[in-house]
Design an enzyme around this catalytic site. Structure first.
Site, mmCIF file in Angstrom:
data_model
loop_
_atom_site.group_PDB
_atom_site.id
_atom_site.type_symbol
_atom_site.label_atom_id
_atom_site.label_comp_id
_atom_site.label_asym_id
_atom_site.label_seq_id
_atom_site.Cartn_x
_atom_site.Cartn_y
_atom_site.Cartn_z
ATOM 1 N N GLN A 253 46.038 10.735 81.330
ATOM 2 C CA GLN A 253 45.496 9.604 80.579
ATOM 3 C C GLN A 253 46.557 8.521 80.405
ATOM 4 O O GLN A 253 46.286 7.322 80.570
ATOM 5 C CB GLN A 253 45.008 10.085 79.203
ATOM 6 C CG GLN A 253 44.370 9.006 78.356
ATOM 7 C CD GLN A 253 43.117 8.449 78.990
ATOM 8 O OE1 GLN A 253 42.393 9.166 79.687
ATOM 9 N NE2 GLN A 253 42.855 7.176 78.798
ATOM 10 N N HIS A 256 47.169 5.654 82.955
ATOM 11 C CA HIS A 256 46.195 4.559 83.159
ATOM 12 C C HIS A 256 46.792 3.195 82.805
ATOM 13 O O HIS A 256 46.755 2.275 83.599
ATOM 14 C CB HIS A 256 44.937 4.773 82.313
ATOM 15 C CG HIS A 256 43.880 5.527 83.027
ATOM 16 N ND1 HIS A 256 43.262 5.051 84.147
ATOM 17 C CD2 HIS A 256 43.317 6.738 82.784
ATOM 18 C CE1 HIS A 256 42.360 5.929 84.574
ATOM 19 N NE2 HIS A 256 42.375 6.969 83.771
ATOM 20 N N GLU A 321 37.336 9.088 73.432
ATOM 21 C CA GLU A 321 36.604 8.900 74.681
ATOM 22 C C GLU A 321 36.501 10.241 75.430
ATOM 23 O O GLU A 321 35.422 10.657 75.822
ATOM 24 C CB GLU A 321 37.367 7.863 75.531
ATOM 25 C CG GLU A 321 36.690 7.517 76.826
ATOM 26 C CD GLU A 321 37.585 6.643 77.705
ATOM 27 O OE1 GLU A 321 38.777 6.456 77.369
ATOM 28 O OE2 GLU A 321 37.088 6.158 78.733
ATOM 29 N N ASP A 355 36.401 12.686 85.645
ATOM 30 C CA ASP A 355 36.572 11.332 86.175
ATOM 31 C C ASP A 355 35.960 11.181 87.559
ATOM 32 O O ASP A 355 35.579 10.081 87.954
ATOM 33 C CB ASP A 355 38.062 10.975 86.282
ATOM 34 C CG ASP A 355 38.678 10.668 84.922
ATOM 35 O OD1 ASP A 355 37.912 10.414 83.967
ATOM 36 O OD2 ASP A 355 39.925 10.678 84.823
#
Lengths: 426, 426
Positions: A253, A256, A321, A355
């Site tokens: 994560q 990103h 999220e 993802d």
């Protein structure tokens, strides 16, 4: 990676998520929207020159360009893309809603007719990387919904082309057309139409701050999916979790962008210490070491809590999220989760699985918006119309109630539309 | 009432619906939002003094005030309200979605967990009239969804009280608290919280331009239902329709406000002429004759088409908030309708029936937004979380596909989170 108690963490977390207002960006965006509405393709060409540095001929990607793209991707990519497509399609097919009705006494029929949105635009970010997964995650649910026309818009690369992986994904997913235009000007073109680009009814897909603000401004003239903020992962771990896995997932994560947040909530202080060491070790081996390091410094946190119950309360407050549950019996935690975009259960359900290939959508509510928003789905590409059929007999039963309520609201024209049917004139 | 052909009508219609940007309103609204975020209750009190002309003590409506309200409404009102409540609840109960999952080979479980939004705020307009129906149409679906805390906010009347019909509706529908505060400041209070008013996760309900813009600005920090524009009715009528009914229904829409649009699409020129005469006659007898006359002049239109097919095409293009189908066999038209907020079938299903007691929600997409939006429903008060559970065996089957796709997107940290689980280090 900072180790904190829940109360300390939540104080900083609540502040983080509020949107900031930047009227300078808004004014630029509004100027672009107005210019494209007024001057159409000419405005798009000027902005493409200004922002992408390209004199673009046609915005439309040709069939030949897409054919050629297949020669520029690997067999492994195409095979993995098709695999992902099939799994995503299988899952999303379960989301398709049906029209329905109920019958009531005296011949009353009430219900909802569910129909696809006719025309949809999908924004696919460009720049240095290509995002074929964005194409799949937006186009496949639209296709399953029955959308007739799906347009993709994406900024051209420096040589005026579009990344081949994006073009291959567009054809495999079933997009109808791909335009080479990016930024707020692309959102304007989709919302209002130009000579080349047909107006759509809804715009989905992620983008930079200009794209996000443009979507917010055109919302109402067209539908939009959501306004994405910085994204985050939260991992709920107990003493049975593998710190190597947890660290790798946090860092996936963190790579990103610098604003991404990677949080682990754990009931075990020993695990917290092991995890901090492991993150420190793994981050140094990353390709995107700078981005990930900054993200972990700014917003990477390990939150140590006293009990499983406190852990659940904290993750519900974070409304992440992505929420990974890596405890001995993850399935038993599931019913306690109230707020999360996607919930990943167990050691073999890392975020990266979701993802790309697991099936569910990777477009998820960010920045705590999971308290009110849902993952992108087939339902975002359909809409409902209420159905109301009353007979004379059923109508007469409720006519006086309508008149009383309408007159309370001082809408005597409403009451009159009932009276004329009762054969009464006022 | 002007009689037009379809092509003439559609040209003017397409222009009508686009939102106009008024930065002066936005700047006022942004200032109010920032002031309330900063100064909380003190700011609310100052704005209530400024805009409502009242020195307000407490914003919270007391239990005693609600008790007293019951003495100030008629028995007929209470009975009609309860009748409406029951019908609205029966219909909306059908909309409650369930959590679901599917199983796939090797122990994979995928699905969605559906949960209520925890805290919701409902804006109820005040001013000269009271809108108990707005209370029912927002609070009942929220209640059915399982929302734990439902707050109503409504501007105080000149004497500092709230209209008794609104208070009775609030208690009957099951709202948890009623605040006396209106305008953009009320939206700010719900979105960000003050000493007295607790922050909510989503705001629904109609309001004036300031309320609408405030909702647009806070969207993202909280959820909102929709941005309502001018409302409209479209009636598809053939030669069998009763011009007295059609005229009354058009006028019931026209009385709402001067911007409202009332449109009849008909296959029969003779009917069109009769209808124009009937509208002219009925409008003069209305209480709100000025508003209705202006609305009919500006946006009241009778569109004469050549065939039923053309009529269907035109009503789909209009995408009306309310669509009444008043033809010989209305049910046969239903499957052809693609865009409409609510579809009313036959002579005894006038819009006013749907506004109050039929059951479906009266909060509908306006100004052509039915091409992408749906009526307010229980689904607006719930949200979904994806569920992803993969086993080791299932994970190993897709691991290489994830790595290929992640590396195409240059997210090697994502790929690494897969590799560590395969026992490989990069």
């Amino acid at each position: 990676m900072k180790i904190l108690r829940a109360s300390e963490f939540l104080t900083e977390w609540r502040i983080r998520n509020l949107q900031s207002v930047d009227l300078a960006i808004d004014q630029q965006v509004l100027a672009i929207l107005q210019e494209v509405r007024k001057n159409g393709d000419a405005a798009l060409k000027a902005y493409t020159k200004q922002f992408d540095g390209i004199d673009i001929g046609s915005f439309i990607v040709t069939k030949e360009e897409i054919d050629a793209a297949y020669a520029n991707v690997s067999d492994a990519f195409l095979s993995s893309l098709v695999q992902a497509k099939q799994r995503i399609a299988t899952y999303h097919a379960e989301q398709k809603e049906r029209s329905w009705f109920i019958q009531q006494p005296k011949g009353v029929m009430l219900g909802q007719q569910v129909t696809p949105i006719e025309r949809v635009g999908v924004y696919v970010p460009g720049g240095k990387a290509a995002y074929p997964s964005t194409v799949l995650m937006n186009v496949i649910p639209a296709k399953i919904a029955g959308v007739q026309h799906i347009a993709i818009t994406t900024p051209p690369q420096a040589d005026g082309s579009v990344n081949p992986a994006v073009l291959v994904a567009a054809r495999e997913a079933g997009a109808d057309i791909v335009y080479k235009v990016g930024g707020a000007q692309a959102i304007a073109a989709l919302a209002y139409g130009t000579e080349t680009i047909e107006k759509v009814h809804k715009i989905t897909g992620p983008g930079n701050a200009y794209v996000a603000r443009a979507k917010k401004w055109v919302f109402g003239d067209v539908g939009i999916d959501m306004i994405a903020g910085p994204s985050e992962i939260c991992i709920l771990a107990d003493e049975t979790a593998n710190p190597v896995y947890v660290a790798a997932d946090l860092l996936s994560q963190a790579e990103h962008d610098e604003q991404a947040a990677a949080i682990c909530v754990t009931t075990d202080k020993v695990f917290a210490d092991k995890l901090a060491v492991e993150v420190q070790k793994q981050v140094k081996q990353m390709d995107r070491v700078q981005i990930a390091t900054k993200s972990i410094e700014d917003a990477g946190r390990i939150v140590v809590v006293e009990s499983v119950q406190e852990a659940i309360d904290v993750v519900n407050e974070i409304a992440s999220e992505h929420l990974q549950i890596m405890v001995q019996n993850p399935m038993e935690i599931l019913p306690f989760i109230r707020n999360a975009g996607a919930i990943f259960l167990g050691d073999y359900s890392p975020e990266a699985l979701g993802d790309y290939v697991a099936g569910p959508n990777h477009t998820l509510p960010t920045s705590g918006t999971a308290v009110f928003a849902s993952p992108l789905g087939v339902y975002d590409f359909m809409k409902k119309s209420s159905i109301i059929h009353y007979t004379k007999e059923a109508f007469e039963e409720v006519a006086d109630d309508i008149i009383v309520l309408a007159e309370t609201e001082r809408l005597s024209g409403h009451a009159q539309s009932i009276r004329v049917r009762k054969g009464e004139q006022k």
